[in-house]
Design an enzyme around this catalytic site. Structure first.
Site, mmCIF file in Angstrom:
data_model
loop_
_atom_site.group_PDB
_atom_site.id
_atom_site.type_symbol
_atom_site.label_atom_id
_atom_site.label_comp_id
_atom_site.label_asym_id
_atom_site.label_seq_id
_atom_site.Cartn_x
_atom_site.Cartn_y
_atom_site.Cartn_z
ATOM 1 N N GLN A 14 0.763 -1.325 -0.112
ATOM 2 C CA GLN A 14 -0.015 -0.122 -0.165
ATOM 3 C C GLN A 14 0.851 1.429 -0.205
ATOM 4 O O GLN A 14 0.533 2.224 -0.731
ATOM 5 C CB GLN A 14 -0.981 -0.023 1.344
ATOM 6 C CG GLN A 14 -0.304 -0.004 2.702
ATOM 7 C CD GLN A 14 -1.249 -0.212 3.632
ATOM 8 O OE1 GLN A 14 -2.483 -0.139 3.464
ATOM 9 N NE2 GLN A 14 -0.882 -0.002 5.026
ATOM 10 N N ASP A 40 14.091 -10.580 -2.897
ATOM 11 C CA ASP A 40 14.057 -11.082 -1.573
ATOM 12 C C ASP A 40 15.168 -10.365 -0.752
ATOM 13 O O ASP A 40 16.252 -10.576 -1.033
ATOM 14 C CB ASP A 40 14.275 -12.438 -1.400
ATOM 15 C CG ASP A 40 14.214 -13.125 -0.170
ATOM 16 O OD1 ASP A 40 14.224 -12.408 0.774
ATOM 17 O OD2 ASP A 40 14.193 -14.265 0.037
ATOM 18 N N ALA A 72 9.106 -5.700 4.616
ATOM 19 C CA ALA A 72 8.688 -6.002 6.174
ATOM 20 C C ALA A 72 7.906 -7.232 6.306
ATOM 21 O O ALA A 72 7.029 -7.389 5.466
ATOM 22 C CB ALA A 72 8.173 -4.730 6.546
ATOM 23 N N TYR A 73 8.027 -7.802 7.207
ATOM 24 C CA TYR A 73 7.185 -8.894 7.607
ATOM 25 C C TYR A 73 6.088 -8.265 8.636
ATOM 26 O O TYR A 73 6.465 -7.933 9.681
ATOM 27 C CB TYR A 73 8.014 -10.018 8.348
ATOM 28 C CG TYR A 73 7.215 -11.366 8.767
ATOM 29 C CD1 TYR A 73 7.260 -12.572 8.101
ATOM 30 C CD2 TYR A 73 6.183 -11.204 9.898
ATOM 31 C CE1 TYR A 73 6.561 -13.535 8.650
ATOM 32 C CE2 TYR A 73 5.488 -12.036 10.308
ATOM 33 C CZ TYR A 73 5.498 -13.302 9.693
ATOM 34 O OH TYR A 73 4.718 -14.489 10.010
ATOM 35 N N THR A 113 8.248 1.300 12.667
ATOM 36 C CA THR A 113 6.984 1.377 13.102
ATOM 37 C C THR A 113 6.835 1.816 14.588
ATOM 38 O O THR A 113 7.906 1.927 15.382
ATOM 39 C CB THR A 113 6.628 -0.112 12.924
ATOM 40 O OG1 THR A 113 5.260 -0.185 13.823
ATOM 41 C CG2 THR A 113 7.606 -1.178 14.066
ATOM 42 N N TYR A 137 6.842 -8.746 16.473
ATOM 43 C CA TYR A 137 7.278 -8.015 15.675
ATOM 44 C C TYR A 137 8.022 -6.569 15.871
ATOM 45 O O TYR A 137 8.833 -6.159 14.978
ATOM 46 C CB TYR A 137 5.669 -7.477 14.926
ATOM 47 C CG TYR A 137 5.522 -6.450 13.838
ATOM 48 C CD1 TYR A 137 6.073 -6.344 12.660
ATOM 49 C CD2 TYR A 137 5.131 -5.242 14.332
ATOM 50 C CE1 TYR A 137 6.049 -5.444 11.762
ATOM 51 C CE2 TYR A 137 5.092 -4.046 13.445
ATOM 52 C CZ TYR A 137 5.551 -4.070 12.191
ATOM 53 O OH TYR A 137 5.587 -3.037 11.371
ATOM 54 N N LYS A 141 11.650 -5.361 14.513
ATOM 55 C CA LYS A 141 11.655 -4.069 13.600
ATOM 56 C C LYS A 141 12.796 -3.249 14.422
ATOM 57 O O LYS A 141 13.492 -2.434 13.680
ATOM 58 C CB LYS A 141 10.362 -3.309 13.509
ATOM 59 C CG LYS A 141 9.243 -4.012 12.559
ATOM 60 C CD LYS A 141 9.871 -4.046 11.210
ATOM 61 C CE LYS A 141 9.658 -2.565 10.718
ATOM 62 N NZ LYS A 141 9.979 -2.355 9.049
#
Length: 305
Positions: A14, A40, A72-73, A113, A137, A141
């Site tokens: 997005q 990747d 990002a995961y 994040t 997460y 990060k």
């Protein structure tokens, strides 16, 4: 100055789609935005080849290259039981990218994040405030941020929060779907943050990319960029219902304990944009105005979900 060429790993999501659209509409530069299936970031050899070829193409075009890492995961709950995968994408990948960009002398912008904070604050978080992620997460990060900054002197971390856009799954698309499916929806009223439209965030990232390409570098290497102001998840959902033309009273207030998830969410993750604006970058508009603009641009697609 000629605008920078942009390599955007993770560029099919997005935020990437908005950044590509904004940069592409200017019709004046080289942009490559591979998705995870094309590039990747955990494959160091492939990443090295991609940065080398991109940098060579930018040089041939007489443009200054900048890498904007969006890979990002982001499956926050799934990360709790799949830490290895989250570490590969959120920590190892950015470290690889930072080393390769340093070798080629290419500036790197790395998007992070609000989940790096514990969520215990009562005032907006500044970039230098104490971190304390409570989820896998968030921890991966944060480790990615540290790896990026340790491996490249011309890298910047941009933390953001509560991002939504027309592409992909996000809070706004989820609320639009639930509005069509249910009579009422219960949403946490004790989680606070700053909803951020991907299109506005993309504009901020592009401005930062243009700034670092000029070598007019912000002194602060960790920055926060969100739409202005803050709200609760509950009020955010009510605003989405209003934009859909639905009755916001159908959105019921709940507590986080009422809607448990595998990964804990920060109760308060409002980010201060002071360092962003004091560094000469343009602040983003208030979140409520941005939401109205987002629906003016994409409301038909959300209403159809």
């Amino acid at each position: 100055m000629t605008p920078p060429a942009l390599l955007i790993p993770g560029g099919r999501g997005q935020l990437g789609s908005e950044l590509v659209g904004l940069r592409g509409r200017r019709r004046d530069g080289l942009v490559h935005a591979p998705g995870s299936g094309e590039l990747d970031v955990t494959d160091e050899e492939a990443l090295n080849d991609a940065v080398d070829s991109f940098t060579d193409a930018a040089d041939d075009a007489g443009m200054r290259p900048v890498v904007v890492n969006l890979a990002a995961y982001t499956a926050v709950d799934a990360a709790e039981s799949d830490r290895a995968a989250a570490e590969r994408v959120n920590t190892t990948g950015p470290a690889n990218l930072a080393r390769i960009c340093r070798k080629r002398g290419v500036p790197l912008l790395h998007v992070s994040t609000d989940y790096v904070f514990s969520g215990d604050a009562t005032e907006p978080y500044e970039p230098g405030d104490e971190v304390g992620p409570r989820s896998v997460y968030g921890r991966t990060k944060l480790d990615g941020e540290r790896a990026v900054l340790a491996n490249h002197p011309r890298a910047w971390v941009v933390r953001t929060a509560w991002v939504y856009g027309a592409a992909g799954a996000n809070f706004v698309s989820a609320m639009a779907r639930l509005e069509a499916e249910r009579d009422t929806v219960s949403v946490a009223a004790d989680q606070f943050g700053s909803p951020t439209w991907a299109a506005d965030l993309a504009g901020g990232l592009l401005e930062l990319a243009e700034t670092v390409a000029r070598r007019d570098e912000p002194k602060q290497r960790v920055l926060h960029c969100t739409n202005g102001g803050s709200t609760s998840r509950h009020e955010f959902a009510r605003a989405v219902f209003s934009e859909l033309g639905a009755d916001p009273e159908r959105v019921l207030a709940a507590s986080t304990a009422d809607v448990p998830r595998p990964a804990p969410r920060p109760a308060f993750s409002v980010l201060s944009n002071q360092e962003w604006t004091s560094g000469g970058l343009t602040g983003l508009r208030p979140w409520r105005a941005a939401l109205s603009a987002a629906f003016a641009a994409h409301g038909t697609s959300w209403a159809a979900r």
